[in-house]
Design an enzyme around this catalytic site. Structure first.
Site, PDB file in Angstrom:
ATOM      1  N   TYR A 144       0.863  -1.185   0.000  1.00 22.24           N
ATOM      2  CA  TYR A 144       0.000   0.000   0.000  1.00 22.24           C
ATOM      3  C   TYR A 144       0.892   1.224   0.000  1.00 22.24           C
ATOM      4  CZ  TYR A 144      -3.456   3.469   1.578  1.00 22.24           C
ATOM      5  OH  TYR A 144      -4.272   4.564   1.690  1.00 22.24           O
ATOM      6  N   ASP A 237       9.315   2.821   0.095  1.00 20.99           N
ATOM      7  CA  ASP A 237       8.220   3.427   0.856  1.00 20.99           C
ATOM      8  C   ASP A 237       8.394   3.007   2.314  1.00 20.99           C
ATOM      9  OD1 ASP A 237       5.925   4.267   2.066  1.00 20.99           O
ATOM     10  OD2 ASP A 237       4.574   3.551   0.497  1.00 20.99           O
ATOM     11  N   LYS A 265       3.829   8.992   8.943  1.00 20.17           N
ATOM     12  CA  LYS A 265       3.553   8.441  10.266  1.00 20.17           C
ATOM     13  C   LYS A 265       4.510   8.979  11.348  1.00 20.17           C
ATOM     14  CE  LYS A 265       0.637   5.001   8.281  1.00 20.17           C
ATOM     15  NZ  LYS A 265       0.692   4.226   7.071  1.00 20.17           N
TER      16      LYS A 265
END
Ligand SMILES: *Cc1c(COP(=O)(O)O)cnc(C)c1O
Length: 424
Positions: A144, A237, A265
């Site tokens: 994702y 990522d 995050k």
């Protein structure tokens, strides 16, 4: 425990918020129940609007590695807010944060901050296309990268949970340039790379959006090799793994040297932030130095920067040692609690997944083949025991520095009872 106020709020929420939530996984549909509304967080614990307490293994999906409402993080946010919330002009904190990123991640020579991980990956793709003059992007099934149109193909996580193969509203022309390869499939990767000129290969070096599915030995090296041979950029990522699995993220832990890195995050310490980073010569293709446009009204928000810096300041070698030890303790305890149940526990420092499968899945199709009904019953039982696991088999458990041995003991005891109830 009563859930009366959560239920009433969810009823109201459904009238004004789509599905009652602002991000799909929160609805808890994958485990067949309604969401809990949260009033507060303290360290490793969540307190819902009915006053129930839970040991939290979601931690806002990763940002809260220091735990909820950590005093120095909250203090830094308060101090920043008193000085002004946003200026639309550069601030000193942004420079200090970029220097901290660079000190931790050698491949991250220059940084561009965004407001989310999605924006970071979207910019990474645009930049890779501009730099290479090519269009095609290779991604892995189950990875994702945020809700970027071009990357919403076999995207794991919330997408897999909602049982949507892809998203409606994404024109086929937009994903036509996206090639999806199964994770850990060396043959498929080789043939996809030999068949086309790629702008980039984008991967989660430690995929944590289809549960937790680390690379098989040699697979990350193969990805690097294939990217180089193809003339494609390698985009790591690290929105989840960055600053979590090690001081310098997965690339430090696994010896990877990507061209571009996306962060999110933890870098915002619980406030909205993301970043794209990489070699100076690549990054300086971005405006105002270069011809690749990218911008953001609240990018580098003084509040998010303050929260990120305060969080990173807590993450020294001793902290990573504690996090790794806590994760290993929980993994061992869950394995023991499972007894003869056909489950497998996978962990890396700070992340864990309990798969309802006899062997650890190596790719998305194997995660999808897990006993999702058993997972749902287990997750519901854990909530009833005061433990808040991620409400989907496709999501990882997040640990924080606030998870004490006592929290982990409680979790293992609860798991023992939840497994016993499953068998009954
Ligand atoms: C969460 C996540 C994103 C998207 O970040 P947002 O801040 O939710 O937009 C991108 N990549 C990975 C690996 C993620 O886990």
């Amino acid at each position: 425990m009563s859930e009366e106020r959560s239920q009433a709020l969810f009823e109201s929420a459904r009238r004004v918020l789509v599905g009652g939530v602002n991000s799909p996984v929160r609805a808890m549909r994958a485990i067949g129940r309604e969401p809990l509304f949260i009033a507060a967080g303290e360290g490793a614990e969540l307190i819902d609007v009915d006053g129930n307490r839970y040991v939290d293994y979601v931690c806002s999906w990763g940002p809260l590695i220091a735990g909820h409402s950590h005093p120095t993080v909250v203090g830094a946010i308060e101090q920043a807010a008193r000085a002004g919330t946003s200026f639309g002009a550069p601030t000193e904190g942004e420079v200090i944060l970029a220097e901290e990123v660079r000190a931790r991640i050698p491949s991250a020579e220059m940084v561009r901050m965004t407001c989310s991980g999605t924006e970071a990956t979207m910019t990474a793709v645009r930049l890779a296309r501009a730099v290479t003059g090519r269009e095609r992007i290779l991604k892995f099934a189950g990875a994702y990268h945020g809700h970027v149109d071009a990357l919403l193909a076999a995207a794991g996580s919330g997408v897999a949970t909602g049982a949507l193969p892809d998203s409606a509203g994404v024109p086929p022309a937009v994903t036509a340039a996206t090639i999806v390869v199964p994770w850990n499939d060396a043959q498929a990767l080789r043939s996809a790379c030999s068949g086309s000129e790629l702008a980039a290969i984008i991967c989660e070096p430690i995929p944590a959006n289809m549960g937790l599915v680390p690379a098989a030995p040699g697979f990350l090296e193969l990805i690097s090799e294939q990217a180089r041979a193809n003339g494609a950029l390698l985009i790591a990522d690290e929105v989840i793994s960055g600053f979590r699995v090690a001081r310098g993220g997965a690339q430090e832990l696994l010896g990877l040297r990507p061209d571009l890195t996306t962060l999110g995050k933890i870098i915002g310490g619980g406030l909205p932030a993301g970043a794209l980073a990489g070699a100076g010569e690549l990054m300086e293709r971005l405006a105002p130095c270069g011809d690749v446009y990218q911008a953001g009204t609240l990018s580098g928000s003084p509040l998010a920067v303050a929260a990120g810096l305060a969080t990173l300041a807590l993450l020294d070698d001793a902290a990573y040692g504690r996090l790794a030890r806590a994760t290993a303790l929980l993994a061992e305890g869950l394995r023991a609690a499972a007894g003869d149940h056909p489950v497998s526990v996978v962990s890396v420092p700070g992340l864990l997944c309990l798969f309802f499968a006899p062997a650890p899945p190596t790719r998305l199709s194997e995660v999808s083949a897990c006993d999702l009904a058993a997972h749902a019953r287990f997750a519901r039982a854990m909530l009833a025991e005061g433990i808040y696991p991620p409400p989907s088999q496709f999501e990882a458990w997040f640990l924080s520095l606030a998870h004490s041995d006592a929290h982990i003991e409680r979790t293992i005891e609860a798991a023992r009872r939840a497994f016993a109830a499953l068998g009954a």
